[in-house]
Design an enzyme around this catalytic site. Structure first.
Site, short mmCIF file in Angstrom:
data_model
loop_
_atom_site.label_atom_id
_atom_site.label_comp_id
_atom_site.label_asym_id
_atom_site.label_seq_id
_atom_site.Cartn_x
_atom_site.Cartn_y
_atom_site.Cartn_z
N TYR A 18 10.86 -8.12 7.48
CA TYR A 18 9.62 -7.33 7.56
C TYR A 18 9.04 -7.11 6.16
O TYR A 18 7.83 -7.24 5.94
CB TYR A 18 9.87 -5.99 8.26
CG TYR A 18 8.70 -5.05 8.11
CD1 TYR A 18 7.48 -5.31 8.75
CD2 TYR A 18 8.78 -3.92 7.29
CE1 TYR A 18 6.38 -4.48 8.58
CE2 TYR A 18 7.69 -3.08 7.11
CZ TYR A 18 6.49 -3.36 7.75
OH TYR A 18 5.41 -2.55 7.57
N SER B 22 1.82 5.32 2.08
CA SER B 22 1.29 4.66 3.28
C SER B 22 1.06 5.67 4.40
O SER B 22 1.82 6.62 4.56
CB SER B 22 2.29 3.61 3.75
OG SER B 22 1.97 3.17 5.06
N LEU C 266 -4.99 5.05 3.99
CA LEU C 266 -5.41 5.43 5.33
C LEU C 266 -5.63 4.23 6.24
O LEU C 266 -6.36 3.31 5.90
CB LEU C 266 -6.71 6.23 5.24
CG LEU C 266 -7.25 6.77 6.56
CD1 LEU C 266 -6.35 7.88 7.11
CD2 LEU C 266 -8.67 7.30 6.39
N TYR C 267 -4.97 4.28 7.40
CA TYR C 267 -5.34 3.40 8.51
C TYR C 267 -6.18 4.26 9.46
O TYR C 267 -5.79 5.39 9.78
CB TYR C 267 -4.10 2.90 9.25
CG TYR C 267 -3.40 1.75 8.58
CD1 TYR C 267 -4.07 0.57 8.27
CD2 TYR C 267 -2.03 1.82 8.26
CE1 TYR C 267 -3.42 -0.49 7.65
CE2 TYR C 267 -1.38 0.75 7.65
CZ TYR C 267 -2.08 -0.40 7.35
OH TYR C 267 -1.45 -1.45 6.75
N LYS D 274 -9.61 -0.89 0.09
CA LYS D 274 -8.46 -1.79 -0.18
C LYS D 274 -8.51 -2.99 0.76
O LYS D 274 -8.41 -2.83 1.98
CB LYS D 274 -7.15 -1.02 0.03
CG LYS D 274 -5.89 -1.87 -0.11
CD LYS D 274 -4.64 -1.02 0.05
CE LYS D 274 -3.37 -1.81 -0.16
NZ LYS D 274 -2.98 -2.63 0.99
N SER E 163 -7.26 -7.19 -2.59
CA SER E 163 -5.93 -7.27 -1.96
C SER E 163 -6.01 -8.19 -0.76
O SER E 163 -7.02 -8.20 -0.04
CB SER E 163 -5.51 -5.86 -1.51
OG SER E 163 -4.32 -5.92 -0.72
N HIS F 191 -3.32 -7.89 1.23
CA HIS F 191 -2.26 -7.19 1.98
C HIS F 191 -0.91 -7.87 1.75
O HIS F 191 -0.09 -7.97 2.68
CB HIS F 191 -2.63 -7.17 3.47
CG HIS F 191 -2.14 -5.96 4.21
ND1 HIS F 191 -2.97 -5.04 4.79
CD2 HIS F 191 -0.88 -5.51 4.47
CE1 HIS F 191 -2.25 -4.10 5.39
NE2 HIS F 191 -0.98 -4.37 5.20
N GLY G 131 -0.98 -7.89 -5.20
CA GLY G 131 -0.59 -9.17 -4.61
C GLY G 131 0.08 -10.07 -5.63
O GLY G 131 -0.58 -10.62 -6.51
N ARG H 87 6.22 -5.18 -2.97
CA ARG H 87 7.58 -5.55 -2.58
C ARG H 87 8.66 -5.23 -3.61
O ARG H 87 9.75 -4.78 -3.22
CB ARG H 87 7.64 -7.04 -2.22
CG ARG H 87 6.88 -7.35 -0.92
CD ARG H 87 7.00 -8.83 -0.60
NE ARG H 87 6.26 -9.22 0.59
CZ ARG H 87 4.95 -9.52 0.62
NH1 ARG H 87 4.24 -9.46 -0.50
NH2 ARG H 87 4.38 -9.88 1.74
C1 FNR Z 1 2.51 -3.55 2.85
N1 FNR Z 1 1.17 -3.29 2.56
C2 FNR Z 1 0.56 -2.19 3.15
N2 FNR Z 1 -0.75 -1.92 2.89
C3 FNR Z 1 -1.34 -0.84 3.43
O1 FNR Z 1 -2.52 -0.61 3.17
N3 FNR Z 1 -0.63 0.00 4.24
C4 FNR Z 1 0.67 -0.19 4.56
O2 FNR Z 1 1.28 0.57 5.28
C5 FNR Z 1 1.29 -1.35 4.02
N4 FNR Z 1 2.59 -1.64 4.32
C6 FNR Z 1 3.21 -2.71 3.74
C7 FNR Z 1 4.54 -2.97 4.02
C8 FNR Z 1 5.19 -4.02 3.40
C9 FNR Z 1 6.63 -4.27 3.71
C10 FNR Z 1 4.50 -4.84 2.47
C11 FNR Z 1 5.19 -5.96 1.75
C12 FNR Z 1 3.18 -4.60 2.22
C13 FNR Z 1 0.42 -4.07 1.58
C14 FNR Z 1 0.61 -3.49 0.19
O3 FNR Z 1 -0.09 -2.29 0.04
C15 FNR Z 1 0.12 -4.44 -0.92
O4 FNR Z 1 -1.19 -4.87 -0.61
C16 FNR Z 1 1.02 -5.66 -1.11
O5 FNR Z 1 2.36 -5.33 -0.91
C17 FNR Z 1 0.85 -6.23 -2.50
O6 FNR Z 1 1.54 -7.41 -2.64
P1 FNR Z 1 3.01 -7.54 -3.29
O7 FNR Z 1 3.03 -6.73 -4.56
O8 FNR Z 1 3.98 -7.06 -2.27
O9 FNR Z 1 3.09 -9.02 -3.52
#
Ligand code: FNR
Length: 350
Positions: free
Chosen positions: A5, A87, A109-110, A211, A233, A235, A267, A290
């Site tokens: 995940y 988050s 925010l979602y 975002k 981003s 995501h 990212g 990550r």
């Molecule tokens: C995310 N990301 C994310 N974004 C968001 O707006 N709400 C969220 O709840 C989550 N949850 C989430 C979980 C996991 C496991 C990952 C890997 C990513 C996206 C996150 O905010 C971000 O855009 C990316 O993780 C950036 O990329 P890197 O640094 O992981 O490569």
């Protein structure tokens, strides 16, 4: 299941690899014989002074990585003098994270179908001292994350999406494919549009970062809609596969924003050199996701402190070796990209 995940991206995971690879196609043009005995990495984001332009992106369900989850991340960010974004789908609530102590925090925010839920949550975040809303706009539906489908990923039953606990939306049912994808399909508002960015401003005074922007067109609309900033981003390559790496989309967004709002990037940021490249191409700062989860899984708060420290030290070294003493000395001339060349020829691979 948890590692999949955290680590995986959507479909072919082409964008996932590209988020990293694209950084390696940008090279430095370092300047020499500049006194770099003092390096200042401090910056200001939405008026808040932080120790470095490296911030923590929102990632869901951090207690799957470590029992301390978001508490540990919040404490580590605060110790490093930088911003954590919490988050919506955190396994700790806005109030719980606020109770870990002082710190500059943003809330991601979602937007749920039920706008009362959204309004209530935004109000709680505001009351808990969060300083901005990062509105995620790239998730009307969840991307096709095949690892999660194969694993039938769902939130472990001993955890809750804490911000939604009292609203009966804190649990995730098991499903035949991704439990998270089903949750999103059931709860998240697919009809979200620019008018909702305006609506959000009627329910909160907090600045809004949009975002998930990847194009000049949307950057202009974000500015028009009253965004206080833009986060370029994709995501973490978990939504639409075959979108460009964020570092490749950055410059067009920066140009379209015309300096009216700050532009940030997330990212694939893994190294201090990546941070420098993003700033050279016009970002006001970066977020990373990550590596925070992996360091949290390895060592909890100490791990997150360590990963922040590592990025900080690498970025400082990159600045010194490029001849930059402060962030405003980092310019477009400090990097060369393959799209700078009049006749495209392959740049040497690093
Ligand atoms: C995310 N990301 C994310 N974004 C968001 O707006 N709400 C969220 O709840 C989550 N949850 C989430 C979980 C996991 C496991 C990952 C890997 C990513 C996206 C996150 O905010 C971000 O855009 C990316 O993780 C950036 O990329 P890197 O640094 O992981 O490569």
């Amino acid at each position: 299941m948890v590692f999949d995940y955290y680590a995986s991206g959507a479909e072919d995971q082409w964008t996932l690899a590209e988020n990293r690879n694209a950084f390696s196609r940008i090279l430095f043009r370092p300047r020499i014989l500049i006194d770099v005995s003092k390096i200042d990495m401090t910056t200001t984001v939405l008026g808040f002074k932080i120790s470095m332009p490296i911030m923590i992106a929102p990632t869901a369900m951090q207690k799957m990585a470590h029992p301390e989850g978001e508490y540990a991340t919040a404490r580590a960010a605060s110790a490093a003098g930088t911003i954590m974004t919490l988050s919506s789908w955190a396994t700790s609530s806005v109030e719980e994270v606020a109770s870990t102590g002082p710190g500059i925090r943003f809330f991601q925010l979602y937007v749920y179908k039920d706008r009362h839920v959204v309004a209530q949550l935004v109000r709680r975040a505001e009351r808990a001292g969060f300083k901005a809303i990062a509105l995620t706009v790239d998730t009307p539906r969840l991307g096709r994350r095949e690892a999660d489908i194969k694993n039938r990923f769902t939130l472990p039953p001993y955890l809750t999406l804490k911000n939604f606990e009292g609203l009966d939306l804190g649990k995730m049912d098991k499903s035949n494919d991704s439990g998270l994808a089903s949750y999103v399909a059931g709860q998240i508002d697919r009809s979200l549009s620019w008018k909702d960015v305006k609506w959000l401003q009627t329910i909160t005074k907090l600045p809004i970062l949009v975002k998930g922007v990847l194009t000049a067109e949307d950057a202009r609309l974000a500015v028009q809609a009253g965004a206080a900033g833009i986060i370029v981003s994709n995501h973490g390559a978990r939504q639409l596969d075959y979108v460009p790496a964020t570092i490749l989309a950055l410059e067009e967004v920066v140009k379209a924003a015309q300096g009216r709002v700050p532009v940030f990037l997330d990212g694939g940021v893994r190294r201090g050199t990546d941070v420098f490249k993003a700033l050279a191409l016009g970002a006001s700062g970066v977020f990373f996701g990550r590596p925070v989860l992996y360091s949290l899984a390895a060592e909890g708060e100490a791990g997150v402190r360590k990963v922040l420290q590592m990025l900080r030290e690498e970025f400082e070294l990159t600045m010194a070796l490029s001849g930059c003493r402060s962030l405003n000395e980092i310019t477009r001339n400090h990097v060369v990209t393959d799209w700078d060349l009049p006749h495209p020829r392959p740049l040497p691979r690093l």
